[in-house]
Design an enzyme around this catalytic site. Structure first.
Site, PDB file in Angstrom:
ATOM      1  N   LYS A  75       0.795  -1.232   0.000  1.00  0.00           N
ATOM      2  CA  LYS A  75       0.000   0.000   0.000  1.00  0.00           C
ATOM      3  C   LYS A  75       0.833   1.291   0.000  1.00  0.00           C
ATOM      4  O   LYS A  75       0.392   2.332   0.495  1.00  0.00           O
ATOM      5  CB  LYS A  75      -0.996   0.033   1.173  1.00  0.00           C
ATOM      6  CG  LYS A  75      -1.799  -1.218   1.390  1.00  0.00           C
ATOM      7  CD  LYS A  75      -2.218  -1.953   0.151  1.00  0.00           C
ATOM      8  CE  LYS A  75      -3.288  -1.301  -0.673  1.00  0.00           C
ATOM      9  NZ  LYS A  75      -3.549  -2.133  -1.898  1.00  0.00           N
ATOM     10  N   THR A 131       3.184   0.959  -4.994  1.00  0.00           N
ATOM     11  CA  THR A 131       3.773  -0.036  -5.903  1.00  0.00           C
ATOM     12  C   THR A 131       3.174   0.045  -7.304  1.00  0.00           C
ATOM     13  O   THR A 131       3.904   0.035  -8.309  1.00  0.00           O
ATOM     14  CB  THR A 131       3.485  -1.468  -5.379  1.00  0.00           C
ATOM     15  OG1 THR A 131       3.283  -1.430  -3.970  1.00  0.00           O
ATOM     16  CG2 THR A 131       4.575  -2.425  -5.763  1.00  0.00           C
ATOM     17  N   TRP A 152       1.502   2.410  -8.719  1.00  0.00           N
ATOM     18  CA  TRP A 152       1.810   3.707  -9.334  1.00  0.00           C
ATOM     19  C   TRP A 152       3.200   3.656  -9.970  1.00  0.00           C
ATOM     20  O   TRP A 152       3.383   3.992 -11.150  1.00  0.00           O
ATOM     21  CB  TRP A 152       1.729   4.780  -8.241  1.00  0.00           C
ATOM     22  CG  TRP A 152       1.779   6.195  -8.699  1.00  0.00           C
ATOM     23  CD1 TRP A 152       1.792   6.652  -9.990  1.00  0.00           C
ATOM     24  CD2 TRP A 152       1.812   7.350  -7.855  1.00  0.00           C
ATOM     25  NE1 TRP A 152       1.829   8.020 -10.002  1.00  0.00           N
ATOM     26  CE2 TRP A 152       1.839   8.467  -8.701  1.00  0.00           C
ATOM     27  CE3 TRP A 152       1.814   7.529  -6.470  1.00  0.00           C
ATOM     28  CZ2 TRP A 152       1.884   9.768  -8.198  1.00  0.00           C
ATOM     29  CZ3 TRP A 152       1.850   8.820  -5.968  1.00  0.00           C
ATOM     30  CH2 TRP A 152       1.882   9.925  -6.819  1.00  0.00           C
ATOM     31  N   HIS A 212       6.848  -7.405  -2.163  1.00  0.00           N
ATOM     32  CA  HIS A 212       6.681  -6.730  -0.864  1.00  0.00           C
ATOM     33  C   HIS A 212       7.510  -7.443   0.204  1.00  0.00           C
ATOM     34  O   HIS A 212       7.383  -7.132   1.390  1.00  0.00           O
ATOM     35  CB  HIS A 212       5.216  -6.800  -0.407  1.00  0.00           C
ATOM     36  CG  HIS A 212       4.234  -6.075  -1.278  1.00  0.00           C
ATOM     37  ND1 HIS A 212       4.404  -4.775  -1.690  1.00  0.00           N
ATOM     38  CD2 HIS A 212       3.027  -6.468  -1.780  1.00  0.00           C
ATOM     39  CE1 HIS A 212       3.352  -4.418  -2.418  1.00  0.00           C
ATOM     40  NE2 HIS A 212       2.517  -5.411  -2.486  1.00  0.00           N
ATOM     41  N   ARG A 264       5.992   4.857   2.242  1.00  0.00           N
ATOM     42  CA  ARG A 264       4.866   5.778   2.465  1.00  0.00           C
ATOM     43  C   ARG A 264       4.650   5.881   3.966  1.00  0.00           C
ATOM     44  O   ARG A 264       4.890   4.903   4.693  1.00  0.00           O
ATOM     45  CB  ARG A 264       3.615   5.217   1.789  1.00  0.00           C
ATOM     46  CG  ARG A 264       2.393   6.116   1.843  1.00  0.00           C
ATOM     47  CD  ARG A 264       1.185   5.426   1.212  1.00  0.00           C
ATOM     48  NE  ARG A 264       0.090   6.342   0.994  1.00  0.00           N
ATOM     49  CZ  ARG A 264      -1.122   5.980   0.565  1.00  0.00           C
ATOM     50  NH1 ARG A 264      -1.373   4.706   0.296  1.00  0.00           N
ATOM     51  NH2 ARG A 264      -2.074   6.880   0.396  1.00  0.00           N
ATOM     52  N   SER A 276      -4.920   2.481   4.335  1.00  0.00           N
ATOM     53  CA  SER A 276      -5.060   1.877   3.008  1.00  0.00           C
ATOM     54  C   SER A 276      -5.096   0.354   3.124  1.00  0.00           C
ATOM     55  O   SER A 276      -5.904  -0.317   2.468  1.00  0.00           O
ATOM     56  CB  SER A 276      -3.882   2.314   2.126  1.00  0.00           C
ATOM     57  OG  SER A 276      -3.979   1.743   0.843  1.00  0.00           O
ATOM     58  N   TYR A 303       6.359   8.096  -1.258  1.00  0.00           N
ATOM     59  CA  TYR A 303       5.045   8.322  -1.867  1.00  0.00           C
ATOM     60  C   TYR A 303       4.668   9.806  -1.780  1.00  0.00           C
ATOM     61  O   TYR A 303       4.171  10.386  -2.749  1.00  0.00           O
ATOM     62  CB  TYR A 303       4.011   7.458  -1.120  1.00  0.00           C
ATOM     63  CG  TYR A 303       2.578   7.613  -1.587  1.00  0.00           C
ATOM     64  CD1 TYR A 303       2.041   6.761  -2.551  1.00  0.00           C
ATOM     65  CD2 TYR A 303       1.746   8.602  -1.052  1.00  0.00           C
ATOM     66  CE1 TYR A 303       0.722   6.891  -2.970  1.00  0.00           C
ATOM     67  CE2 TYR A 303       0.425   8.735  -1.466  1.00  0.00           C
ATOM     68  CZ  TYR A 303      -0.079   7.887  -2.424  1.00  0.00           C
ATOM     69  OH  TYR A 303      -1.390   8.029  -2.837  1.00  0.00           O
ATOM     70  N   PHE A 329      -9.558  -0.565  -5.459  1.00  0.00           N
ATOM     71  CA  PHE A 329      -8.101  -0.682  -5.258  1.00  0.00           C
ATOM     72  C   PHE A 329      -7.469   0.710  -5.253  1.00  0.00           C
ATOM     73  O   PHE A 329      -6.680   1.042  -4.378  1.00  0.00           O
ATOM     74  CB  PHE A 329      -7.478  -1.547  -6.372  1.00  0.00           C
ATOM     75  CG  PHE A 329      -6.006  -1.779  -6.167  1.00  0.00           C
ATOM     76  CD1 PHE A 329      -5.560  -2.883  -5.461  1.00  0.00           C
ATOM     77  CD2 PHE A 329      -5.066  -0.875  -6.652  1.00  0.00           C
ATOM     78  CE1 PHE A 329      -4.196  -3.083  -5.239  1.00  0.00           C
ATOM     79  CE2 PHE A 329      -3.707  -1.068  -6.434  1.00  0.00           C
ATOM     80  CZ  PHE A 329      -3.275  -2.175  -5.729  1.00  0.00           C
TER      81      PHE A 329
HETATM   82  S1  PPS Z   1      -0.329  -3.021  -3.248  1.00  0.00           S
HETATM   83  O1  PPS Z   1      -1.591  -3.799  -3.169  1.00  0.00           O
HETATM   84  O2  PPS Z   1       0.430  -3.178  -1.998  1.00  0.00           O
HETATM   85  O3  PPS Z   1       0.476  -3.320  -4.418  1.00  0.00           O
HETATM   86  O4  PPS Z   1      -0.819  -1.504  -3.288  1.00  0.00           O
HETATM   87  P1  PPS Z   1       0.061  -0.247  -3.753  1.00  0.00           P
HETATM   88  O5  PPS Z   1      -0.073  -0.096  -5.207  1.00  0.00           O
HETATM   89  O6  PPS Z   1       1.412  -0.311  -3.182  1.00  0.00           O
HETATM   90  O7  PPS Z   1      -0.688   0.936  -3.017  1.00  0.00           O
HETATM   91  C1  PPS Z   1      -2.032   1.263  -3.246  1.00  0.00           C
HETATM   92  C2  PPS Z   1      -2.216   2.692  -2.779  1.00  0.00           C
HETATM   93  O8  PPS Z   1      -1.566   3.558  -3.737  1.00  0.00           O
HETATM   94  C3  PPS Z   1      -2.545   4.452  -4.258  1.00  0.00           C
HETATM   95  N1  PPS Z   1      -2.244   4.789  -5.657  1.00  0.00           N
HETATM   96  C4  PPS Z   1      -1.982   6.030  -6.083  1.00  0.00           C
HETATM   97  N2  PPS Z   1      -1.886   7.205  -5.396  1.00  0.00           N
HETATM   98  C5  PPS Z   1      -1.635   8.314  -6.130  1.00  0.00           C
HETATM   99  N3  PPS Z   1      -1.491   8.328  -7.460  1.00  0.00           N
HETATM  100  C6  PPS Z   1      -1.568   7.171  -8.184  1.00  0.00           C
HETATM  101  N4  PPS Z   1      -1.419   7.194  -9.504  1.00  0.00           N
HETATM  102  C7  PPS Z   1      -1.820   5.958  -7.468  1.00  0.00           C
HETATM  103  N5  PPS Z   1      -1.968   4.659  -7.844  1.00  0.00           N
HETATM  104  C8  PPS Z   1      -2.228   3.965  -6.723  1.00  0.00           C
HETATM  105  C9  PPS Z   1      -3.842   3.685  -4.114  1.00  0.00           C
HETATM  106  O9  PPS Z   1      -4.942   4.536  -4.268  1.00  0.00           O
HETATM  107  C10 PPS Z   1      -3.674   3.107  -2.727  1.00  0.00           C
HETATM  108  O10 PPS Z   1      -3.750   4.077  -1.699  1.00  0.00           O
HETATM  109  P2  PPS Z   1      -5.108   4.496  -0.950  1.00  0.00           P
HETATM  110  O11 PPS Z   1      -4.662   5.411   0.165  1.00  0.00           O
HETATM  111  O12 PPS Z   1      -5.746   3.251  -0.442  1.00  0.00           O
HETATM  112  O13 PPS Z   1      -5.939   5.219  -1.957  1.00  0.00           O
END
Ligand code: PPS
Length: 295
Positions: A48, A51, A53, A108, A130, A138, A193, A255
């Site tokens: 969370k 990743t 992104w 992870h 983060r 999250s 992040y 997600f």
């Molecule tokens: S995972 O399942 O561990 O691989 O999740 P991960 O991708 O690491 O984290 C998911 C959180 O990242 C947010 N997210 C983003 N934030 C900003 N911009 C972009 N483009 C973006 N893409 C993914 C996603 O919304 C999750 O955070 P939360 O706080 O739950 O919204």
């Protein structure tokens, strides 16, 4: 690909003391035989932390900003998730076998469970950290929607489990610290992040420099645009809606949920925040890692 009937919320299984999703725990043994390629790039995070992104950003960089190419498959097929295993879905290792070089890999895992070969062969790593409060909020929402996890219980009990390292992948505190220390003897770009939220273009330029690549300014702008929260949320190739609903239920929580820094304030009570801060100060004492809790 194996077919298992009951995949609903099995309890976590400890591997070398680290609690993991049952199916992921079963992947750790076979994963140790991983043979990295010289140009592999590993994206490592505690869950969370951004990743998906960073995965989308890197796939766009690798394809020179060509959108059609990045729409070729869902993100978990473009960037194999090493320890991933789930009944009815190709495993991370199976996906990896189908992936042409240069490969992007996702994990992870804490260092104790990472395939040794990735460290020995000095595979380049981009690590994203983060702030813990946004991570735990999250993660709670994710536990609720992603049914490979056990039931998260109440928010209050989940928060305590997170602080105690009793959630999948164990301790956030240890994870961010050990990967931070690794930078002394391993090629790692350690990003935050919150910095990506503040100025994605600046952080993408750091990535390009780390990779020894360059792209025209307008391509970098295009990547910033197409990897924005809004664009990724509406893109089926990056928003995980292609995963079967009984594995990830986006009706419970999407997600791509909020994608901001400081959302924890909407969930933590004042008492929980004080309790968390006191524990945080003790657990992170002596560590020079500094996180921003909001922007
Ligand atoms: S995972 O399942 O561990 O691989 O999740 P991960 O991708 O690491 O984290 C998911 C959180 O990242 C947010 N997210 C983003 N934030 C900003 N911009 C972009 N483009 C973006 N893409 C993914 C996603 O919304 C999750 O955070 P939360 O706080 O739950 O919204």
């Amino acid at each position: 690909m194996e077919l298992i009937e009951d995949k609903s919320r099995p309890p976590l299984v400890p591997v070398k003391g680290v609690p993991l999703i049952k199916y992921f725990a079963e992947a750790i043994g076979p994963l140790q035989n991983l043979t990295p390629l010289p140009d592999d790039l590993l994206i490592s995070t505690y869950p969370k932390s951004g990743t998906t992104w960073m995965s989308e950003i890197l796939d766009m960089i690798y394809h020179g900003g060509k959108l059609e190419k990045c729409r070729r498959a869902p993100i978990y097929q473009r960037v194999p998730f090493l320890e991933f295993r789930c009944p009815g879905v190709p495993s991370g290792l199976e996906t990896l076998e189908e992936t042409p070089a240069p490969r992007l890999l996702k994990t992870h895992l804490p260092l104790s469970l990472l395939p040794r070969s990735l460290l020995d062969q000095k595979v380049k790593v981009i690590y994203i950290a983060r702030n813990a409060k946004d991570v735990v909020v999250s993660y709670y929402n994710f536990y609720n929607m992603a049914k490979l996890h056990p039931d998260p219980g109440t928010w209050d009990s989940f928060l305590q489990n997170f602080m105690d390292g009793k959630v999948s992948y164990g301790s956030w505190y240890q994870h961010v610290k050990e990967w931070w220390e690794l930078r002394h003897n391993h090629p790692i770009l350690y990003l935050f992040y919150e910095d990506m939220k503040e100025n994605p273009k600046r952080e993408i330029k750091k990535v390009l420099e780390f990779l020894g690549r360059s792209l025209p300014e307008e391509t970098v702008d295009l990547i910033v645009h197409h990897t924005s929260f809004k664009k990724m949320k509406e893109n089926p190739m990056s928003n995980y809606t292609t995963i079967p609903n009984d594995v990830m239920d986006h009706g419970v929580s999407p997600f791509l949920r909020k994608g901001i820094a400081g959302d924890w304030k909407n969930t933590f009570t004042v008492a929980q925040n004080e309790h968390f801060d006191a524990h945080y100060a003790k657990t992170m004492a002596g560590c020079d890692l500094k996180f921003r809790w909001e922007l």
